[in-house]
Design a protein around this motif. Structure first.
Motif, PDB file in Angstrom:
ATOM      1  N   GLU A 148      -1.606  -5.962 -10.842  1.00  0.00           N
ATOM      2  CA  GLU A 148      -1.987  -5.159 -12.003  1.00  0.00           C
ATOM      3  C   GLU A 148      -0.787  -5.028 -12.957  1.00  0.00           C
ATOM      4  O   GLU A 148      -0.918  -5.199 -14.167  1.00  0.00           O
ATOM      5  N   PHE A 149       0.353  -4.738 -12.390  1.00  0.00           N
ATOM      6  CA  PHE A 149       1.579  -4.605 -13.171  1.00  0.00           C
ATOM      7  C   PHE A 149       1.908  -5.907 -13.901  1.00  0.00           C
ATOM      8  O   PHE A 149       2.159  -5.912 -15.112  1.00  0.00           O
TER       9      PHE A 149
ATOM     10  N   LYS B 200       5.320   5.185  -8.102  1.00  0.00           N
ATOM     11  CA  LYS B 200       5.587   6.635  -8.059  1.00  0.00           C
ATOM     12  C   LYS B 200       6.822   6.941  -7.218  1.00  0.00           C
ATOM     13  O   LYS B 200       6.887   7.928  -6.493  1.00  0.00           O
ATOM     14  N   ILE B 201       7.813   6.057  -7.298  1.00  0.00           N
ATOM     15  CA  ILE B 201       9.073   6.257  -6.587  1.00  0.00           C
ATOM     16  C   ILE B 201      10.049   6.933  -7.538  1.00  0.00           C
ATOM     17  O   ILE B 201      10.260   6.469  -8.657  1.00  0.00           O
ATOM     18  N   VAL B 202      10.616   8.011  -7.084  1.00  0.00           N
ATOM     19  CA  VAL B 202      11.653   8.692  -7.863  1.00  0.00           C
ATOM     20  C   VAL B 202      12.979   8.187  -7.350  1.00  0.00           C
ATOM     21  O   VAL B 202      13.300   8.342  -6.170  1.00  0.00           O
ATOM     22  N   LYS B 203      13.745   7.549  -8.235  1.00  0.00           N
ATOM     23  CA  LYS B 203      15.040   7.007  -7.819  1.00  0.00           C
ATOM     24  C   LYS B 203      16.009   8.149  -7.592  1.00  0.00           C
ATOM     25  O   LYS B 203      16.058   9.108  -8.330  1.00  0.00           O
ATOM     26  N   GLN B 204      16.804   7.991  -6.536  1.00  0.00           N
ATOM     27  CA  GLN B 204      17.802   9.016  -6.212  1.00  0.00           C
ATOM     28  C   GLN B 204      19.035   8.828  -7.041  1.00  0.00           C
ATOM     29  O   GLN B 204      19.476   7.800  -7.319  1.00  0.00           O
TER      30      GLN B 204
ATOM     31  N   GLU C  99      11.556  -0.482 -14.585  1.00  0.00           N
ATOM     32  CA  GLU C  99      11.611   0.994 -14.570  1.00  0.00           C
ATOM     33  C   GLU C  99      10.191   1.558 -14.523  1.00  0.00           C
ATOM     34  O   GLU C  99       9.906   2.490 -13.774  1.00  0.00           O
ATOM     35  N   LYS C 100       9.310   0.984 -15.317  1.00  0.00           N
ATOM     36  CA  LYS C 100       7.911   1.429 -15.373  1.00  0.00           C
ATOM     37  C   LYS C 100       7.211   1.182 -14.029  1.00  0.00           C
ATOM     38  O   LYS C 100       6.481   2.044 -13.545  1.00  0.00           O
ATOM     39  N   PHE C 101       7.418   0.014 -13.454  1.00  0.00           N
ATOM     40  CA  PHE C 101       6.783  -0.304 -12.174  1.00  0.00           C
ATOM     41  C   PHE C 101       7.223   0.675 -11.086  1.00  0.00           C
ATOM     42  O   PHE C 101       6.406   1.193 -10.335  1.00  0.00           O
ATOM     43  N   ILE C 102       8.506   0.923 -11.035  1.00  0.00           N
ATOM     44  CA  ILE C 102       9.060   1.804 -10.007  1.00  0.00           C
ATOM     45  C   ILE C 102       8.541   3.228 -10.168  1.00  0.00           C
ATOM     46  O   ILE C 102       8.103   3.854  -9.200  1.00  0.00           O
ATOM     47  N   SER C 103       8.548   3.735 -11.389  1.00  0.00           N
ATOM     48  CA  SER C 103       8.163   5.134 -11.590  1.00  0.00           C
ATOM     49  C   SER C 103       6.659   5.346 -11.726  1.00  0.00           C
ATOM     50  O   SER C 103       6.109   6.273 -11.140  1.00  0.00           O
ATOM     51  N   ASP C 104       5.971   4.479 -12.457  1.00  0.00           N
ATOM     52  CA  ASP C 104       4.552   4.713 -12.729  1.00  0.00           C
ATOM     53  C   ASP C 104       3.603   4.073 -11.724  1.00  0.00           C
ATOM     54  O   ASP C 104       2.610   4.676 -11.341  1.00  0.00           O
TER      55      ASP C 104
END
Length: 177
Positions: A94-95, A173-177, A165-170
């Motif tokens: 999808e991404f 749903k991973i919040v980077k530390q 950045e979009k793939f990781i967060s949206d």
């Protein structure tokens, strides 16, 4: 007396990182200690190195490394986060459909590693070339020609970073530390 500049080991999260590697049955190693996030930071460093470099050959090396590491970031995330393969593949497809720059990024990665593309491709006949811009920047830089359009390689690289950045967060749903 404790040095105020030096942090305690626990402040770096080493304990958590080594525990995560142990759960994944991986050895403690410099290339994997920070997991996929360390790899993502490496991709960002290659982009920065590309922007700062003046020598065309070095710039190309940094760009190709950027595309190889950025495309394979997808594997690092899946393995490190232990995401269900079917669920992950669905989100990835999808991404990739919503962010087609990821597909040309894959093509650049695969050509860099394998010489030619033998699978589905966005544009297996893309071209990278060194070009002088006599009008706007009055400088040399790498340009890519694909899908019947031409643009500076650094512009594509920036869009790929933003897409990740979009793939990781949206998507994940991973919040980077």
């Amino acid at each position: 007396m404790k040095d105020p500049i030096m942090k305690e080991t626990d402040d770096y999260g080493i304990g958590e990182k080594t525990q995560k590697l142990a759960e994944l049955t991986l050895a403690l190693s410099a290339h994997s200690i920070n997991g996929w996030l360390g790899n993502f930071e490496r991709v960002k460093r290659f982009y920065k190195l590309y922007l700062e470099e003046k020598d065309g050959t070095q710039k190309l090396d940094f760009a190709l490394s950027f595309f190889i590491f950025s495309y394979h970031l997808r594997d690092w995330i899946k393995e490190y986060e232990q995401i269900d393969k079917a669920e992950y593949d669905k989100k990835w497809n999808e991404f990739a459909n919503n962010y087609p720059d990821i597909k040309i990024s894959r093509d650049i990665c695969n050509v860099s590693k394998h010489l030619k593309i033998s699978q589905e491709s966005r544009d297996k006949n893309f071209h990278l070339f060194w070009e002088y811009d006599s009008f706007i920047t009055k400088s040399n830089d790498w340009t890519i020609f694909y899908d019947n359009k031409r643009e500076r390689l650094k512009e594509l690289m920036l869009r790929v970073l933003n897409a990740w950045e979009k793939f990781i967060s949206d998507y994940l749903k991973i919040v980077k530390q």
